[in-house]
Design an enzyme around this catalytic site. Sequence first.
Site, PDB file in Angstrom:
ATOM      1  N   GLU A 116      -2.049  19.007  -2.377  1.00  0.00           N
ATOM      2  CA  GLU A 116      -1.428  17.737  -2.212  1.00  0.00           C
ATOM      3  C   GLU A 116      -0.583  17.664  -3.326  1.00  0.00           C
ATOM      4  O   GLU A 116      -0.562  18.706  -4.297  1.00  0.00           O
ATOM      5  CB  GLU A 116      -2.625  16.625  -2.232  1.00  0.00           C
ATOM      6  N   HIS A 241       1.958   4.399  -3.329  1.00  0.00           N
ATOM      7  CA  HIS A 241       1.594   5.722  -2.530  1.00  0.00           C
ATOM      8  C   HIS A 241       2.970   5.614  -1.726  1.00  0.00           C
ATOM      9  O   HIS A 241       3.447   4.639  -1.146  1.00  0.00           O
ATOM     10  CB  HIS A 241       0.620   5.486  -1.395  1.00  0.00           C
ATOM     11  N   ARG A 287       3.277  11.688  -7.019  1.00  0.00           N
ATOM     12  CA  ARG A 287       3.655  10.454  -6.156  1.00  0.00           C
ATOM     13  C   ARG A 287       4.656   9.658  -6.931  1.00  0.00           C
ATOM     14  O   ARG A 287       5.333   8.899  -6.201  1.00  0.00           O
ATOM     15  CB  ARG A 287       2.264   9.669  -6.020  1.00  0.00           C
ATOM     16  N   HIS A 348      -0.909   1.478  -4.082  1.00  0.00           N
ATOM     17  CA  HIS A 348      -1.946   2.337  -3.649  1.00  0.00           C
ATOM     18  C   HIS A 348      -3.338   2.304  -4.606  1.00  0.00           C
ATOM     19  O   HIS A 348      -4.330   2.124  -4.292  1.00  0.00           O
ATOM     20  CB  HIS A 348      -1.465   3.354  -3.404  1.00  0.00           C
ATOM     21  N   ARG A 383      -2.290   9.234 -11.696  1.00  0.00           N
ATOM     22  CA  ARG A 383      -3.031  10.020 -11.183  1.00  0.00           C
ATOM     23  C   ARG A 383      -2.913  11.249 -10.113  1.00  0.00           C
ATOM     24  O   ARG A 383      -2.013  11.126  -9.432  1.00  0.00           O
ATOM     25  CB  ARG A 383      -4.014   8.914 -10.223  1.00  0.00           C
TER      26      ARG A 383
END
Length: 534
Positions: A116, A241, A287, A348, A383
């Site tokens: 990811e 997100h 992100r 998110h 994060r």
Amino acid sequence: MNIKTDFLVLGSGIAGLSFALKACEHGSVAIVTKKEKIESSTNYAQGGIATVLGSDDSFDLHIDDTLTVGCGLSNPSVVESVVRDGPERIAELVKWGVNFSRNSSRANSSYDLGREGGHSRRRIVHAQDLTGREVEKILVRSVESKQNIRIYENFFAVNLITRANDRGAGRNRGVCYGAYVLDRNSREVHTFCAKATLLATGGVGKVYLYTSNPDISTGDGIAMAYRAGARIANMEFIQFHPTCLYHPRAKNFLISEALRGEGGVLRLTDGTPFMDSYHPLKSLAPRDVVARAIDSELKKSGEEYVLLDMTSKSRSFLKRRFPNIYSTCKSLGMDMASEPIPVVPAAHYLCGGVVTDLSGETSVRRLYACGEVACTGLHGANRLASNSLLEALVFAHRSAIKAAEDVRESGLRFPAIKPWDPGKAVDIDESVVISHNWDEIRRLMWHYVGVVRSNKRLARAHRRISLLQKEITQYYWDFIVTADLLELRDIALVSELIIRCALMRKESRGLHYTLDYPGKDDRHFKKNTVVKKR
């Protein structure tokens, strides 16, 4: 009803349930969850759990990726300890019965590791694209098999029960002895007394108009901890997100970052790829970068969404790797194998929360926090994808060890705790006022405290939220409490904390981006923003 237990767990996601499974070996456990036990953010987690299992991976690489994405605010010692503890926690889940996807084409049937945004290696263990649901199912089943764990569904924690600590070291710290809890069905408020209390209440997504979070994510644990005097930090770091499904019939449906890890490309509605202009990793950028890029492109074009293109992958691959996403899109009339998916950013994940130490204990004695409600020092200003479930597992394990010491401590007695007193409160006569204020707060936060911020927007938001809080506080004292009123009170307080922290940080770092201070300022702001009730 006055319930006494050794351990009180508020929340039934991965943090709360895994803590309970360990704590029940040392005493009785009561789990309070404000809806059904299966309803948690964990249950909706698609991507997986980041940990070092691949032959080409290492702890140092995972640590470096986490620190890089954290933009200078992650605590290096916390990052190292969490990353190194990861493989053992995954092995524990497997032992409990979690069935992670395997690569059956290889002789040793190793884990099918995903990649990811922000990760330099494939290290995401997953159960297809339903990882959270698989983990939640196994943990609930395991908890239900334990005789000394009792689950209270549709019970809503109102306030923590605290007393001043006037003995020995740390006498300036309060001590937590449990919580007042509303039974949503009977509308009675009960007293839950506990020797150790865990906040595992999840995040704050419902503070915003658009979110990937379930309806339960109203920041209750953070609000309760703040009211009890605990330290709260880094609330300005809200992870949006970048890819929530844009469709009128798809409420909060997340399009996992794992799709971009498997080659998905972000495009404008005319088909033009645009992430090349924003980051060397293009569509696999972290992100915060992707969310701001999409926000910028939408503002320039006036469009409602961008496209995530997976058409380079075969239909058989997409069905096998992403069965839930594929079937959901198909049910809405979209075939992701032959057409791009319309997506938009949505609130998110919260990287701040209740400050804890390495054992998960807060600044209030005997009060612990795990999962998204906590600010452990792992995430910093942003994060790294799929580090959240890892953090929840590691800190639930550590909290259970430390909380067991609290329970074993000799001579612990509960102070005299008064039952809940509603005073002269009466039934709410106009529920429309609650729903109106709820809607106003969420729109206010989306437009003024969203992906991109400014001094002017934040100042307006702060003035308005202060007025709303005065109104809501009056409702709280005048009317008999309901779940709707309690959630409204909590999202108003959490909104204020987000705004206050955002106003304190006069720079752009990680998930906090402001037009007035577009650059990082390491000299003044390479530190946490901490707030505490006076």
